[in-house]
Design an enzyme around this catalytic site. Structure first.
Site, PDB file in Angstrom:
ATOM      1  N   HIS A 225       0.819  -1.207   0.000  1.00 47.33           N
ATOM      2  CA  HIS A 225       0.000   0.000   0.000  1.00 47.33           C
ATOM      3  C   HIS A 225       0.855   1.260   0.000  1.00 47.33           C
ATOM      4  O   HIS A 225       0.395   2.329   0.392  1.00 47.33           O
ATOM      5  CB  HIS A 225      -0.946  -0.009   1.204  1.00 47.33           C
ATOM      6  CG  HIS A 225      -1.892  -1.164   1.184  1.00 47.33           C
ATOM      7  ND1 HIS A 225      -2.555  -1.612   2.306  1.00 47.33           N
ATOM      8  CD2 HIS A 225      -2.293  -1.985   0.175  1.00 47.33           C
ATOM      9  CE1 HIS A 225      -3.310  -2.656   1.997  1.00 47.33           C
ATOM     10  NE2 HIS A 225      -3.168  -2.890   0.708  1.00 47.33           N
TER      11      HIS A 225
ATOM     12  N   CYS B 286       4.346  13.378  -6.110  1.00 41.85           N
ATOM     13  CA  CYS B 286       3.096  14.014  -6.556  1.00 41.85           C
ATOM     14  C   CYS B 286       2.181  12.940  -7.138  1.00 41.85           C
ATOM     15  O   CYS B 286       2.585  12.180  -8.020  1.00 41.85           O
ATOM     16  CB  CYS B 286       3.400  15.077  -7.600  1.00 41.85           C
ATOM     17  SG  CYS B 286       1.911  15.835  -8.302  1.00 41.85           S
TER      18      CYS B 286
ATOM     19  N   CYS C 185       2.901  20.994  -5.946  1.00 41.86           N
ATOM     20  CA  CYS C 185       4.032  20.302  -6.553  1.00 41.86           C
ATOM     21  C   CYS C 185       4.884  21.312  -7.333  1.00 41.86           C
ATOM     22  O   CYS C 185       4.348  22.057  -8.168  1.00 41.86           O
ATOM     23  CB  CYS C 185       3.525  19.214  -7.493  1.00 41.86           C
ATOM     24  SG  CYS C 185       4.830  18.427  -8.472  1.00 41.86           S
TER      25      CYS C 185
ATOM     26  N   CYS D 167       4.446  20.368 -11.367  1.00 40.04           N
ATOM     27  CA  CYS D 167       3.204  20.583 -12.126  1.00 40.04           C
ATOM     28  C   CYS D 167       2.278  21.621 -11.493  1.00 40.04           C
ATOM     29  O   CYS D 167       1.222  21.933 -12.055  1.00 40.04           O
ATOM     30  CB  CYS D 167       2.459  19.265 -12.302  1.00 40.04           C
ATOM     31  SG  CYS D 167       1.765  18.588 -10.765  1.00 40.04           S
TER      32      CYS D 167
END
Length: 328
Positions: free
Chosen positions: A143, A151, A190, A193
């Protein structure tokens, strides 16, 4: 707990041909002070949506299903609830270093040292499996992990120190333990981006597991002859399917948990399969029993100072008892 069963497990593990795969859940880390998300008193049981930065609709969805707080469905439009819930975990791992390995993690290390560990699969995101020296290729974080940052949108990584500082200064403390925390949360963007999707590299509900799980699980289940399932309710798939993959006449499947029903949810039933074993109890205590019975107690001492306080105290008590018994 049956001494005969502990002895039987120890004998299997010390056999020269033993090859072990591990599947762990939150129960193996509770000795370190990390809460078990699904048990009574865990994060999902005590979640208070009214404290989170969320819309009325989002709060209602979290009331109906607490796991919604760590889902892609909410994170992609509102990442703040995830970060607010995870704040103490992120700071505890990266800044305060308050989380340390337990006796389960030391047991995993001993298996690796003795070339018996084929693979360790963990559902935990706490990163404790990486704090000793098991080769990373033997570890699969099903997980994801809090140990790395990226990001969720573009995949760009972020330095943990940078992210930790941003969490500390931009995310409010819903647990009221940090007086220096901001009163209001603001998104962490981020640098690559500019989207506010930076988070620990954990797998959100609604997202795919790492490819390495699917690439290795079936092969490992066939190659091993011992599967040890520890501290997990086995309710989250596809990781919970590992015991089914490992069902064969040559496989011993051992479940260690405080809840005896766990084994039956894994289709492990000693009444039907004599190779299936259920040991009920706290993970630390059971693994210490197995380690001692296997004759590995002295090997364990090299990792004593790396353990969390609770595990270290339990080990020191056992060493003292063993020393007194030997001198009598």
């Amino acid at each position: 707990m049956s001494t005969k069963t502990i002895s039987h497990v120890a004998k299997l593990l010390t056999n020269g041909s033993s090859k072990v795969i591990l599947l762990s859940g939150a129960g193996v880390s509770t000795a370190s002070g990390i809460p078990d998300f699904r048990s009574a008193g865990g994060m999902y049981d005590t979640l208070r949506p009214e404290l989170l930065t969320a819309s009325d609709k989002e709060k209602k969805l979290m009331e109906q299903d607490p796991t919604y707080v760590v889902s892609w469905d909410i994170f992609k439009t509102n990442p703040l609830p995830y970060l607010e819930v995870r704040r103490p975990f992120i700071l505890g791992l990266h800044e305060d270093d308050i989380w340390k390995p337990t006796l389960y993690h030391a047991f995993s290390q001993l298996l690796s040292d003795k070339n018996k560990l084929l693979r360790s699969y963990t559902q935990n995101i706490d990163g404790l499996d990486y704090k000793l020296s098991i080769p990373t290729e033997k570890l699969i974080s099903c997980h994801g992990s809090l140990a790395t940052i990226s990001c969720e949108g573009c995949g760009a990584p972020m330095e943990t120190s940078t992210f930790t500082n941003l969490v500390k200064t931009q995310i409010k403390d819903i647990y009221k333990t940090d007086s220096s925390a901001p009163k209001k949360s603001t998104p962490i963007k981020c640098p690559s981006c500019s989207k506010p999707l930076v988070k620990p590299s954990t797998v959100l509900y609604g997202r795919n597991l790492p490819a390495e799980f699917h690439d290795n699980a079936q092969t490992d289940a066939t190659a091993a002859n011992i599967l040890i399932v520890a501290g997990t309710s086995l309710t989250v798939f596809p990781t919970a399917s590992l015991p089914q993959m490992a069902a064969s006449p040559n496989m011993t499947r051992l479940v260690i948990d405080r809840d005896t029903a766990t084994g039956f949810r894994a289709d492990i039933n000693i009444a039907k399969n004599p190779n299936d074993i259920m040991l009920e109890g706290d993970c630390d205590s059971v693994f210490l029993d197995i380690i001692e019975e296997a004759g590995w107690l002295e090997d364990l001492t090299k990792y004593k100072d790396s353990l969390c306080e609770s595990s270290k105290n339990l080990l020191e008590g056992r060493l003292l008892y063993a020393s007194k018994a030997k001198s009598e």
